[in-house]
Write a protein that holds these residues in place. Structure first.
Motif, PDB file in Angstrom:
ATOM      1  N   LEU A 316       0.852  -1.189   0.000  1.00  0.00           N
ATOM      2  CA  LEU A 316       0.000   0.000   0.000  1.00  0.00           C
ATOM      3  C   LEU A 316       0.894   1.249   0.000  1.00  0.00           C
ATOM      4  CD1 LEU A 316      -2.688  -1.059   2.665  1.00  0.00           C
ATOM      5  CD2 LEU A 316      -2.671  -1.508   0.206  1.00  0.00           C
ATOM      6  N   PRO A 317       1.197   1.797  -1.185  1.00  0.00           N
ATOM      7  CA  PRO A 317       2.154   2.897  -1.287  1.00  0.00           C
ATOM      8  C   PRO A 317       1.827   4.122  -0.447  1.00  0.00           C
ATOM      9  CG  PRO A 317       1.739   1.956  -3.452  1.00  0.00           C
ATOM     10  CD  PRO A 317       0.763   1.320  -2.514  1.00  0.00           C
ATOM     11  N   LEU A 318       0.541   4.486  -0.312  1.00  0.00           N
ATOM     12  CA  LEU A 318       0.204   5.669   0.488  1.00  0.00           C
ATOM     13  C   LEU A 318       0.528   5.443   1.958  1.00  0.00           C
ATOM     14  CD1 LEU A 318      -1.401   6.290  -2.175  1.00  0.00           C
ATOM     15  CD2 LEU A 318      -3.066   7.462  -0.718  1.00  0.00           C
ATOM     16  N   LEU A 319       0.179   4.285   2.457  1.00  0.00           N
ATOM     17  CA  LEU A 319       0.489   3.947   3.849  1.00  0.00           C
ATOM     18  C   LEU A 319       1.998   3.919   4.061  1.00  0.00           C
ATOM     19  CD1 LEU A 319      -0.273   2.930   6.699  1.00  0.00           C
ATOM     20  CD2 LEU A 319      -0.321   0.618   5.749  1.00  0.00           C
ATOM     21  N   GLN A 320       2.721   3.329   3.127  1.00  0.00           N
ATOM     22  CA  GLN A 320       4.177   3.244   3.251  1.00  0.00           C
ATOM     23  C   GLN A 320       4.811   4.632   3.240  1.00  0.00           C
ATOM     24  OE1 GLN A 320       4.890   0.713  -0.093  1.00  0.00           O
ATOM     25  NE2 GLN A 320       4.147  -1.136   0.946  1.00  0.00           N
ATOM     26  N   THR A 321       4.279   5.536   2.428  1.00  0.00           N
ATOM     27  CA  THR A 321       4.783   6.907   2.379  1.00  0.00           C
ATOM     28  C   THR A 321       4.602   7.585   3.732  1.00  0.00           C
ATOM     29  OG1 THR A 321       4.329   7.137   0.024  1.00  0.00           O
ATOM     30  CG2 THR A 321       4.475   9.177   1.305  1.00  0.00           C
ATOM     31  N   ALA A 322       3.408   7.463   4.288  1.00  0.00           N
ATOM     32  CA  ALA A 322       3.138   8.070   5.597  1.00  0.00           C
ATOM     33  C   ALA A 322       4.062   7.486   6.659  1.00  0.00           C
ATOM     34  CB  ALA A 322       1.679   7.851   5.984  1.00  0.00           C
ATOM     35  N   TYR A 323       4.246   6.174   6.638  1.00  0.00           N
ATOM     36  CA  TYR A 323       5.074   5.531   7.648  1.00  0.00           C
ATOM     37  C   TYR A 323       6.525   6.012   7.570  1.00  0.00           C
ATOM     38  CZ  TYR A 323       7.257   1.988  10.552  1.00  0.00           C
ATOM     39  OH  TYR A 323       7.988   1.364  11.537  1.00  0.00           O
ATOM     40  N   ARG A 324       7.068   6.080   6.371  1.00  0.00           N
ATOM     41  CA  ARG A 324       8.485   6.485   6.232  1.00  0.00           C
ATOM     42  C   ARG A 324       8.704   7.933   6.670  1.00  0.00           C
ATOM     43  NH1 ARG A 324       8.456   2.884   1.541  1.00  0.00           N
ATOM     44  NH2 ARG A 324       7.765   4.613   0.225  1.00  0.00           N
ATOM     45  N   VAL A 325       7.736   8.786   6.395  1.00  0.00           N
ATOM     46  CA  VAL A 325       7.869  10.183   6.829  1.00  0.00           C
ATOM     47  C   VAL A 325       7.735  10.284   8.348  1.00  0.00           C
ATOM     48  CG1 VAL A 325       6.846  12.493   6.724  1.00  0.00           C
ATOM     49  CG2 VAL A 325       7.079  11.142   4.638  1.00  0.00           C
ATOM     50  N   LEU A 326       6.763   9.577   8.915  1.00  0.00           N
ATOM     51  CA  LEU A 326       6.478   9.699  10.343  1.00  0.00           C
ATOM     52  C   LEU A 326       7.478   8.962  11.227  1.00  0.00           C
ATOM     53  CD1 LEU A 326       2.584   9.248  10.343  1.00  0.00           C
ATOM     54  CD2 LEU A 326       3.864  11.375  10.580  1.00  0.00           C
ATOM     55  N   TYR A 327       7.904   7.776  10.795  1.00  0.00           N
ATOM     56  CA  TYR A 327       8.693   6.929  11.694  1.00  0.00           C
ATOM     57  C   TYR A 327      10.125   6.678  11.227  1.00  0.00           C
ATOM     58  CZ  TYR A 327       4.360   6.279  14.194  1.00  0.00           C
ATOM     59  OH  TYR A 327       3.217   6.514  14.918  1.00  0.00           O
ATOM     60  N   ASN A 328      10.393   6.830   9.943  1.00  0.00           N
ATOM     61  CA  ASN A 328      11.778   6.743   9.458  1.00  0.00           C
ATOM     62  C   ASN A 328      12.369   8.128   9.243  1.00  0.00           C
ATOM     63  OD1 ASN A 328      11.455   3.999   9.490  1.00  0.00           O
ATOM     64  ND2 ASN A 328      11.259   3.776   7.266  1.00  0.00           N
ATOM     65  N   HIS A 329      11.542   9.149   9.489  1.00  0.00           N
ATOM     66  CA  HIS A 329      11.949  10.553   9.412  1.00  0.00           C
ATOM     67  C   HIS A 329      12.522  10.931   8.052  1.00  0.00           C
ATOM     68  CE1 HIS A 329      11.080  10.739  13.664  1.00  0.00           C
ATOM     69  NE2 HIS A 329      11.859   9.700  13.864  1.00  0.00           N
ATOM     70  N   MET A 330      11.939  10.361   7.026  1.00  0.00           N
ATOM     71  CA  MET A 330      12.297  10.734   5.659  1.00  0.00           C
ATOM     72  C   MET A 330      11.615  12.052   5.305  1.00  0.00           C
ATOM     73  SD  MET A 330      14.241   8.197   4.934  1.00  0.00           S
ATOM     74  CE  MET A 330      14.509   8.377   3.172  1.00  0.00           C
ATOM     75  N   ALA A 331      12.216  12.805   4.397  1.00  0.00           N
ATOM     76  CA  ALA A 331      11.641  14.077   3.966  1.00  0.00           C
ATOM     77  C   ALA A 331      10.417  13.810   3.097  1.00  0.00           C
ATOM     78  CB  ALA A 331      12.668  14.896   3.200  1.00  0.00           C
ATOM     79  N   ALA A 332       9.354  14.534   3.351  1.00  0.00           N
ATOM     80  CA  ALA A 332       8.121  14.340   2.588  1.00  0.00           C
ATOM     81  C   ALA A 332       8.342  14.565   1.102  1.00  0.00           C
ATOM     82  CB  ALA A 332       7.035  15.278   3.109  1.00  0.00           C
ATOM     83  N   ILE A 333       9.138  15.543   0.749  1.00  0.00           N
ATOM     84  CA  ILE A 333       9.356  15.851  -0.673  1.00  0.00           C
ATOM     85  C   ILE A 333      10.017  14.680  -1.390  1.00  0.00           C
ATOM     86  CG2 ILE A 333      11.587  17.007  -0.259  1.00  0.00           C
ATOM     87  CD1 ILE A 333      10.773  18.965  -2.510  1.00  0.00           C
ATOM     88  N   ASP A 334      10.949  13.994  -0.728  1.00  0.00           N
ATOM     89  CA  ASP A 334      11.624  12.841  -1.335  1.00  0.00           C
ATOM     90  C   ASP A 334      10.666  11.650  -1.444  1.00  0.00           C
ATOM     91  OD1 ASP A 334      13.990  14.292  -1.488  1.00  0.00           O
ATOM     92  OD2 ASP A 334      14.668  13.607   0.490  1.00  0.00           O
ATOM     93  N   GLU A 335       9.873  11.447  -0.416  1.00  0.00           N
ATOM     94  CA  GLU A 335       8.937  10.330  -0.434  1.00  0.00           C
ATOM     95  C   GLU A 335       7.860  10.513  -1.497  1.00  0.00           C
ATOM     96  OE1 GLU A 335       9.018   7.364   1.090  1.00  0.00           O
ATOM     97  OE2 GLU A 335      11.029   8.031   1.658  1.00  0.00           O
ATOM     98  N   PHE A 336       7.455  11.746  -1.749  1.00  0.00           N
ATOM     99  CA  PHE A 336       6.429  11.984  -2.758  1.00  0.00           C
ATOM    100  C   PHE A 336       6.973  11.800  -4.169  1.00  0.00           C
ATOM    101  CE2 PHE A 336       3.446  12.977   0.359  1.00  0.00           C
ATOM    102  CZ  PHE A 336       2.205  13.148  -0.246  1.00  0.00           C
ATOM    103  N   LYS A 337       8.254  12.033  -4.371  1.00  0.00           N
ATOM    104  CA  LYS A 337       8.840  11.742  -5.682  1.00  0.00           C
ATOM    105  C   LYS A 337       8.783  10.239  -5.961  1.00  0.00           C
ATOM    106  CE  LYS A 337       9.774  15.896  -6.912  1.00  0.00           C
ATOM    107  NZ  LYS A 337       8.964  16.500  -8.003  1.00  0.00           N
ATOM    108  N   LEU A 338       9.014   9.453  -4.916  1.00  0.00           N
ATOM    109  CA  LEU A 338       8.890   8.005  -5.042  1.00  0.00           C
ATOM    110  C   LEU A 338       7.427   7.605  -5.228  1.00  0.00           C
ATOM    111  CD1 LEU A 338      10.093   5.128  -4.860  1.00  0.00           C
ATOM    112  CD2 LEU A 338       9.872   5.300  -2.368  1.00  0.00           C
TER     113      LEU A 338
END
Length: 344
Positions: A316-338
């Motif tokens: 589930l890409p949307l859930l994975q995006t939220a998780y990486r931003v919230l808990y892996n502290h990835m930048a939202a801009i980078d995660e949205f490019k993915l």
């Protein structure tokens, strides 16, 4: 036929003149408003004594929906949980999912043995990421007929202003639910019935995650074109999630499922969307939570739902995006490019 009828009556409260409400937030406040307008006396547990004093003296919750004047002639507010629990046959839990296990730990397990329990919580509970109704059933050894849940696109701010709203009451005990629905129905509140407790609860959890993702998209200045694709993919993810839980024939377009997802993704009243917007604007998770100043259910829901989805083997890409931003502290801009490459 007579025996069946008596069986059903025994499994409903004798009357619905009183309800005990556990929780002092905006959602709890909105539900208390509806109940008291319908003549239901509310015994209301609020953790902070200053809230209790304000409700009892001024009929206002000073921390949530403070513009709303309640009918405190039909309210007994207290910061003593045991005192509130003993006063009603029906108990309505309206606390953040992350606090439910803490609240339950202060209640004797036998205290709810003869009670009927309604849950208005949208998140997973504890280290095992249980649904709120499942957690309560396990902890207090409740039978199915004792429980119901409240769901649907119901922003507290709009209920407080009598805006037309559609609520769904879910549970296997239709007799009980038909009875309590009278306490929530009004000229601005339409109450529907569903038996799909598990599907509705998971949909309510997932929609909070979608709200965060939509908020991040806004904070990153994506336009309406992208947002529509984002929501379309969210609907597809929700369908796959519900199928994985054994509910392939759910009418996803109903207000209970899709309606709740849409309002959380688009509404200015959505805490999850606002929280996500801060993340998209570049604030850290800690900073965004501080700016919110209140519980954002999607933050906790993302972690709990991610653990469940991993066990199910879903992508589930949307859930994975939220998780990486919230808990892996990835930048939202980078995660949205993915994310752009992983949605269609």
């Amino acid at each position: 036929m007579a025996k069946i009828f008596c069986f059903c009556i025994l499994k409903t409260p004798n009357d619905l003149n009183e309800i005990s409400v556990i929780g002092g937030g905006s959602w709890a406040t909105a539900l208390v408003k509806i109940l008291t307008e319908n003549g239901i006396f509310v015994n209301w547990y609020m953790r902070r004594s200053e809230q209790v004093r304000s409700i009892n003296s001024d009929a206002v919750n000073p921390d949530y929906l403070s513009f709303l004047k309640l009918d405190n002639t039909k309210i007994y507010a207290s910061d003593q949980l045991d005192e509130v629990l003993v006063r009603s046959k029906v108990i309505l839990f309206v606390v953040p999912s992350a606090q439910l296990d803490i609240v339950c730990a202060s209640i004797p397990k036998e205290a709810l043995a003869e009670k009927f329990v309604i849950t208005a919580i949208k998140g997973t509970v504890g280290s095992n990421n249980l649904l709120p109704s499942a957690y309560l059933a396990m902890y207090f050894e409740l039978k199915d007929f004792q429980q119901a849940i409240i769901a649907g696109p119901c922003h507290a701010e709009e209920i407080a202003r009598n805006k037309k709203t559609y609520m769904t009451l879910c549970g296997p005990n239709e007799t009980f639910i038909r009875k309590i629905s009278k306490g929530f129905a009004s000229s601005y509140m339409q109450v529907n019935y569903s038996r799909d407790t598990m599907g509705v609860e998971y949909a309510a959890i997932y929609k909070n995650v979608v709200g965060i993702v939509c908020g991040m998209a806004e904070g990153l200045h994506y336009g309406d074109n992208f947002m529509s694709v984002l929501v379309a993919n969210a609907i597809d993810e929700l369908q796959r999630l519900l199928c994985a839980f054994g509910a392939p024939n759910v009418r996803l377009g109903s207000s209970t499922y899709l309606g709740d997802l849409l309002v959380t993704g688009y509404s200015v009243h959505s805490r999850n969307r606002t929280f996500g917007k801060y993340l998209g604007q570049g604030y850290s998770v800690f900073e965004a939570r501080e700016l919110m100043g209140m519980v954002t259910e999607g933050y906790f829901a993302t972690k709990g739902l991610m653990a469940t989805v991993l066990r199910l083997g879903l992508n589930l890409p949307l859930l994975q995006t939220a998780y990486r931003v919230l808990y892996n502290h990835m930048a939202a801009i980078d995660e949205f490019k993915l994310l752009e490459r992983n949605i269609k």
